[in-house]
Design a protein around this motif. Structure first.
Motif, PDB file in Angstrom:
ATOM      1  N   UNK A   1       0.840  -1.206   0.000  1.00 54.53           N
ATOM      2  CA  UNK A   1       0.000   0.000   0.000  1.00 54.53           C
ATOM      3  C   UNK A   1       0.871   1.250   0.000  1.00 54.53           C
ATOM      4  N   UNK A   2       0.373   2.285  -0.629  1.00 54.14           N
ATOM      5  CA  UNK A   2       1.093   3.553  -0.664  1.00 54.14           C
ATOM      6  C   UNK A   2       0.674   4.501   0.450  1.00 54.14           C
ATOM      7  N   UNK A   3      -0.518   4.304   0.981  1.00 50.16           N
ATOM      8  CA  UNK A   3      -1.007   5.197   2.024  1.00 50.16           C
ATOM      9  C   UNK A   3      -0.617   4.652   3.402  1.00 50.16           C
ATOM     10  N   UNK A   4       0.064   5.478   4.166  1.00 47.38           N
ATOM     11  CA  UNK A   4       0.496   5.085   5.504  1.00 47.38           C
ATOM     12  C   UNK A   4      -0.075   6.083   6.501  1.00 47.38           C
ATOM     13  N   UNK A   5      -0.894   5.625   7.430  1.00 44.18           N
ATOM     14  CA  UNK A   5      -1.411   6.551   8.438  1.00 44.18           C
ATOM     15  C   UNK A   5      -0.257   7.186   9.215  1.00 44.18           C
ATOM     16  N   UNK A   6      -0.332   8.492   9.383  1.00 43.34           N
ATOM     17  CA  UNK A   6       0.764   9.230  10.020  1.00 43.34           C
ATOM     18  C   UNK A   6       1.099   8.677  11.406  1.00 43.34           C
ATOM     19  N   UNK A   7       0.088   8.359  12.228  1.00 41.34           N
ATOM     20  CA  UNK A   7       0.377   7.902  13.586  1.00 41.34           C
ATOM     21  C   UNK A   7       1.125   6.576  13.573  1.00 41.34           C
ATOM     22  N   UNK A   8       0.853   5.748  12.571  1.00 38.68           N
ATOM     23  CA  UNK A   8       1.551   4.463  12.476  1.00 38.68           C
ATOM     24  C   UNK A   8       2.991   4.690  12.022  1.00 38.68           C
ATOM     25  N   UNK A   9       3.170   5.534  11.015  1.00 38.61           N
ATOM     26  CA  UNK A   9       4.517   5.836  10.528  1.00 38.61           C
ATOM     27  C   UNK A   9       5.359   6.468  11.635  1.00 38.61           C
ATOM     28  N   UNK A  10       4.777   7.411  12.362  1.00 36.77           N
ATOM     29  CA  UNK A  10       5.503   8.036  13.471  1.00 36.77           C
ATOM     30  C   UNK A  10       5.867   7.009  14.544  1.00 36.77           C
ATOM     31  N   UNK A  11       4.964   6.083  14.809  1.00 39.27           N
ATOM     32  CA  UNK A  11       5.230   5.051  15.804  1.00 39.27           C
ATOM     33  C   UNK A  11       6.358   4.122  15.387  1.00 39.27           C
ATOM     34  N   UNK A  12       6.371   3.733  14.122  1.00 42.22           N
ATOM     35  CA  UNK A  12       7.456   2.886  13.633  1.00 42.22           C
ATOM     36  C   UNK A  12       8.788   3.617  13.718  1.00 42.22           C
ATOM     37  N   UNK A  13       8.786   4.884  13.320  1.00 41.94           N
ATOM     38  CA  UNK A  13      10.022   5.668  13.391  1.00 41.94           C
ATOM     39  C   UNK A  13      10.484   5.790  14.838  1.00 41.94           C
ATOM     40  N   UNK A  14       9.558   6.088  15.744  1.00 41.51           N
ATOM     41  CA  UNK A  14       9.899   6.231  17.158  1.00 41.51           C
ATOM     42  C   UNK A  14      10.467   4.933  17.728  1.00 41.51           C
ATOM     43  N   UNK A  15       9.828   3.825  17.431  1.00 44.89           N
ATOM     44  CA  UNK A  15      10.317   2.534  17.941  1.00 44.89           C
ATOM     45  C   UNK A  15      11.706   2.230  17.397  1.00 44.89           C
ATOM     46  N   UNK A  16      11.910   2.470  16.114  1.00 46.67           N
ATOM     47  CA  UNK A  16      13.195   2.133  15.478  1.00 46.67           C
ATOM     48  C   UNK A  16      14.329   3.038  15.929  1.00 46.67           C
ATOM     49  N   UNK A  17      14.014   4.237  16.397  1.00 46.06           N
ATOM     50  CA  UNK A  17      15.078   5.141  16.842  1.00 46.06           C
ATOM     51  C   UNK A  17      15.193   5.190  18.358  1.00 46.06           C
ATOM     52  N   UNK A  18      14.055   5.270  19.045  1.00 44.60           N
ATOM     53  CA  UNK A  18      14.076   5.436  20.495  1.00 44.60           C
ATOM     54  C   UNK A  18      14.588   4.194  21.226  1.00 44.60           C
ATOM     55  N   UNK A  19      14.091   3.028  20.870  1.00 44.46           N
ATOM     56  CA  UNK A  19      14.447   1.817  21.623  1.00 44.46           C
ATOM     57  C   UNK A  19      15.957   1.569  21.596  1.00 44.46           C
ATOM     58  N   UNK A  20      16.614   1.586  20.422  1.00 44.93           N
ATOM     59  CA  UNK A  20      18.071   1.370  20.441  1.00 44.93           C
ATOM     60  C   UNK A  20      18.827   2.473  21.184  1.00 44.93           C
ATOM     61  N   UNK A  21      18.407   3.722  21.016  1.00 40.83           N
ATOM     62  CA  UNK A  21      19.098   4.825  21.693  1.00 40.83           C
ATOM     63  C   UNK A  21      18.940   4.729  23.208  1.00 40.83           C
ATOM     64  N   UNK A  22      17.730   4.467  23.672  1.00 38.91           N
ATOM     65  CA  UNK A  22      17.438   4.454  25.101  1.00 38.91           C
ATOM     66  C   UNK A  22      18.132   3.290  25.807  1.00 38.91           C
TER      67      UNK A  22
END
Length: 114
Positions: free
Chosen positions: A48-69
């Motif tokens: 799919x080309x449409x990505x709900x913003x809250x889901x995209x933001x959540x994936x980005x947050x998980x992929x960056x925050x968890x390793x950093x924290x």
């Protein structure tokens, strides 16, 4: 989208992200819920080309925050280091799958439990 995914991405009470941030605690059960919800979202959005913003933001947050924290050397790690390495790799793989709309594994692929 599953309620579990929204619960985790909003750092709701009892979520993996909230416990990680506020308690400095890696909750294995909550991580499993997060990982399964992310995997389900990847499958649901594959192609799919449409990505709900809250889901995209959540994936980005998980992929960056968890390793950093969890990168700090004093972060509590009661499990063997390989467990955390595998979990961080899974989060990266899921974010990659979500944003590219395909995963890098040859089918049929079985996602092993962590």
């Amino acid at each position: 989208m599953t309620d579990d995914l929204r619960h985790e991405f909003e750092s709701a009470e009892g979520s993996f992200m909230l416990r990680l941030r506020t308690e400095l605690r890696w909750d294995k059960e909550a991580f499993t819920r997060l990982e399964r919800a992310m995997r389900s979202a990847c499958a649901d959005h594959e192609g799919r080309d449409d990505l709900p913003r809250w889901v995209a933001e959540g994936f980005w947050e998980a992929a960056t925050f968890i390793p950093e924290w969890t990168a700090h050397p004093n972060f509590p790690r009661p499990e063997p280091q390989q467990y955390y390495d595998n979990c961080l790799e899974r989060i990266r793989d899921l974010a990659d799958w979500f944003f590219r709309s395909w995963h890098a594994y040859q089918e049929p692929h079985v996602w092993r439990e962590l």
